[in-house]
Write an enzyme that holds these catalytic residues in place. Structure first.
Site, PDB file in Angstrom:
ATOM      1  N   SER A  50       3.788   2.289  -1.073  1.00  0.00           N
ATOM      2  CA  SER A  50       3.336   2.181  -2.463  1.00  0.00           C
ATOM      3  C   SER A  50       4.537   1.944  -3.379  1.00  0.00           C
ATOM      4  O   SER A  50       5.586   2.549  -3.232  1.00  0.00           O
ATOM      5  CB  SER A  50       2.610   3.448  -2.919  1.00  0.00           C
ATOM      6  OG  SER A  50       2.201   3.296  -4.291  1.00  0.00           O
ATOM      7  N   CYS A  97     -25.272  -2.503  -9.131  1.00  0.00           N
ATOM      8  CA  CYS A  97     -25.761  -3.377 -10.210  1.00  0.00           C
ATOM      9  C   CYS A  97     -25.359  -2.767 -11.555  1.00  0.00           C
ATOM     10  O   CYS A  97     -25.583  -1.568 -11.801  1.00  0.00           O
ATOM     11  CB  CYS A  97     -27.291  -3.494 -10.137  1.00  0.00           C
ATOM     12  SG  CYS A  97     -27.974  -4.211 -11.638  1.00  0.00           S
ATOM     13  N   ASN A 154      -5.841   2.553  -1.356  1.00  0.00           N
ATOM     14  CA  ASN A 154      -6.398   1.347  -0.739  1.00  0.00           C
ATOM     15  C   ASN A 154      -7.920   1.431  -0.654  1.00  0.00           C
ATOM     16  O   ASN A 154      -8.474   2.516  -0.528  1.00  0.00           O
ATOM     17  CB  ASN A 154      -5.805   1.136   0.659  1.00  0.00           C
ATOM     18  CG  ASN A 154      -4.298   1.017   0.605  1.00  0.00           C
ATOM     19  OD1 ASN A 154      -3.734   0.720  -0.458  1.00  0.00           O
ATOM     20  ND2 ASN A 154      -3.632   1.289   1.705  1.00  0.00           N
ATOM     21  N   HIS A 176      -9.123   5.018  -5.402  1.00  0.00           N
ATOM     22  CA  HIS A 176      -9.472   3.766  -6.099  1.00  0.00           C
ATOM     23  C   HIS A 176     -10.756   3.171  -5.556  1.00  0.00           C
ATOM     24  O   HIS A 176     -11.021   1.986  -5.730  1.00  0.00           O
ATOM     25  CB  HIS A 176      -8.319   2.748  -5.997  1.00  0.00           C
ATOM     26  CG  HIS A 176      -7.129   3.144  -6.823  1.00  0.00           C
ATOM     27  ND1 HIS A 176      -5.891   2.565  -6.682  1.00  0.00           N
ATOM     28  CD2 HIS A 176      -6.963   4.102  -7.778  1.00  0.00           C
ATOM     29  CE1 HIS A 176      -5.035   3.127  -7.527  1.00  0.00           C
ATOM     30  NE2 HIS A 176      -5.661   4.069  -8.195  1.00  0.00           N
TER      31      HIS A 176
HETATM   32  N1  APR Z   1       6.065  -1.447   4.961  1.00  0.00           N
HETATM   33  C1  APR Z   1       6.621  -0.769   3.923  1.00  0.00           C
HETATM   34  N2  APR Z   1       6.458  -1.141   2.627  1.00  0.00           N
HETATM   35  C2  APR Z   1       5.710  -2.247   2.390  1.00  0.00           C
HETATM   36  C3  APR Z   1       5.128  -3.016   3.420  1.00  0.00           C
HETATM   37  C4  APR Z   1       5.329  -2.563   4.757  1.00  0.00           C
HETATM   38  N3  APR Z   1       4.803  -3.209   5.817  1.00  0.00           N
HETATM   39  N4  APR Z   1       4.459  -4.070   2.853  1.00  0.00           N
HETATM   40  C5  APR Z   1       4.631  -3.947   1.509  1.00  0.00           C
HETATM   41  N5  APR Z   1       5.377  -2.865   1.238  1.00  0.00           N
HETATM   42  C6  APR Z   1       5.723  -2.312  -0.079  1.00  0.00           C
HETATM   43  C7  APR Z   1       5.936  -3.328  -1.183  1.00  0.00           C
HETATM   44  O1  APR Z   1       7.298  -3.717  -1.225  1.00  0.00           O
HETATM   45  C8  APR Z   1       5.541  -2.523  -2.426  1.00  0.00           C
HETATM   46  O2  APR Z   1       6.652  -1.790  -2.933  1.00  0.00           O
HETATM   47  O3  APR Z   1       4.566  -1.588  -0.488  1.00  0.00           O
HETATM   48  C9  APR Z   1       4.501  -1.539  -1.908  1.00  0.00           C
HETATM   49  C10 APR Z   1       3.096  -1.916  -2.329  1.00  0.00           C
HETATM   50  O4  APR Z   1       3.050  -1.761  -3.734  1.00  0.00           O
HETATM   51  P1  APR Z   1       1.826  -2.379  -4.556  1.00  0.00           P
HETATM   52  O5  APR Z   1       1.581  -3.763  -4.117  1.00  0.00           O
HETATM   53  O6  APR Z   1       2.111  -2.097  -6.005  1.00  0.00           O
HETATM   54  O7  APR Z   1       0.561  -1.512  -4.082  1.00  0.00           O
HETATM   55  P2  APR Z   1       0.150  -0.067  -4.557  1.00  0.00           P
HETATM   56  O8  APR Z   1       1.337   0.785  -4.818  1.00  0.00           O
HETATM   57  O9  APR Z   1      -0.846   0.428  -3.595  1.00  0.00           O
HETATM   58  O10 APR Z   1      -0.592  -0.391  -5.962  1.00  0.00           O
HETATM   59  C11 APR Z   1      -1.310   0.660  -6.570  1.00  0.00           C
HETATM   60  O11 APR Z   1      -2.252  -0.927  -8.130  1.00  0.00           O
HETATM   61  O12 APR Z   1      -3.223  -2.935  -8.618  1.00  0.00           O
HETATM   62  C12 APR Z   1      -3.476  -1.616  -8.386  1.00  0.00           C
HETATM   63  O13 APR Z   1      -5.512  -0.743  -7.602  1.00  0.00           O
HETATM   64  C13 APR Z   1      -4.355  -1.422  -7.179  1.00  0.00           C
HETATM   65  O14 APR Z   1      -4.355   0.432  -5.633  1.00  0.00           O
HETATM   66  C14 APR Z   1      -3.534  -0.544  -6.261  1.00  0.00           C
HETATM   67  C15 APR Z   1      -2.546   0.107  -7.214  1.00  0.00           C
END
Ligand code: APR
Length: 268
Positions: free
Chosen positions: A201, A134, A109, A126
């Site tokens: 995640s 710039c 994050n 990240h």
């Molecule tokens: N509690 C538990 N799980 C949750 C909650 C919550 N309150 N809210 C969302 N989730 C779950 C979602 O169902 C999903 O499986 O968290 C996960 C978030 O996954 P992503 O949206 O893919 O995020 P992330 O894994 O951090 O993505 C990794 O992808 O786009 C790039 O750079 C961006 O850092 C990011 C990376």
């Protein structure tokens, strides 16, 4: 708060036992831990990539071609991002560090909510949203300077005061390398960790989605707290498909109970 069933409560006690007996536990977080702070994740049901195609809005190639697209998306999500407050999930992780239960947080994050919650050892693999560079002369601006510029200039993308090239936030876009120090430190921590707690995640974006494999290859155990399944669930010691903001504080409470029981035994 989501009602947890007895199985989930048993799993929380098991997580607490695992963590209390660990020597080198680390936490890996994703966007899911910040949704309860009002920041949308990327792939959950109302994820950012549902609204903005990542190949157009989230890649370095598209940014260099037309930075205004990225900045239009940024304008939409920045207020949530800048004004967000840590939620009970972030606070619980900070408490685990204070209790010396975990050694570090590795986060995908960029919202700085772990720092705002009081976590100290945080590796932002990240990047984060507190610096803007710039692309021309590498001049660097902080958040306040950027917000003042956007307010005054109104146009997007914000450009450099010195060479008029577009500014880019210090976040890692698709196609960019991760910051070396955070990347190699995270791999080293994952290899040394006997327990990795993964919170919020989807584990779908390399190279961080492979980080837990380093823990497994060295005999470490995984705990996954996510509200939908991930590719590593069947290799995890414990999986709890519930909200991180609900589960993480209950884990801290359980650890405190075990510690209190142990302390009262040793005093008698
Ligand atoms: N509690 C538990 N799980 C949750 C909650 C919550 N309150 N809210 C969302 N989730 C779950 C979602 O169902 C999903 O499986 O968290 C996960 C978030 O996954 P992503 O949206 O893919 O995020 P992330 O894994 O951090 O993505 C990794 O992808 O786009 C790039 O750079 C961006 O850092 C990011 C990376």
């Amino acid at each position: 708060m989501d009602a947890l069933d007895s199985t989930e409560r048993e799993r929380i006690s098991k997580v607490a036992e695992l963590l209390i007996n660990s020597k080198n536990a680390v936490v890996l977080t994703g966007a899911g831990i910040s949704t309860e702070s009002g920041i949308p994740d990327f792939r959950g049901e109302s994820g950012i990539w549902e609204k903005y195609k990542p190949e157009i809005y989230g890649s370095i190639q598209s940014f260099l071609k037309d930075p205004s697209k990225f900045w239009k998306m940024a304008e939409d999500i920045a207020p949530n991002l800048f004004n967000a407050k840590p939620n009970p999930g972030h606070l619980a992780i900070a408490a685990l560090e204070k209790m010396n239960i975990i050694k570090a947080v590795i986060t995908q994050n960029v919202d700085e909510l772990h720092h705002k919650a009081g976590s100290i050892i945080v590796y932002e693999v990240h990047g984060n949203i507190n610096r803007f560079t710039c692309l021309g002369c590498r001049a660097s601006y902080n958040k306040e300077q950027l917000l003042r510029k956007i307010k005054k200039e109104k146009n997007l993308p914000p450009v450099c005061d010195y060479c008029a090239a577009p500014l880019k936030p210090s976040v890692v876009l698709f196609g960019e390398n991760l910051p070396n120090f955070e990347k190699y430190m995270s791999i080293d921590l994952a290899k040394k960790s006997d327990v990795m707690l993964i919170a919020g995640s989807s584990l779908t974006v390399a190279p961080i989605c492979d980080l837990p494999l380093n823990t497994l290859s060295e005999g470490g155990k995984l705990i996954i707290i996510n509200d939908e399944p991930t590719y590593l669930d069947e290799r995890a010691e414990i999986v709890i498909n519930q909200k991180t903001g609900t589960v993480l504080p209950l884990i801290v409470e359980e650890i405190k109970k075990i510690k209190a029981k142990y302390e009262s035994k040793t005093q008698n």
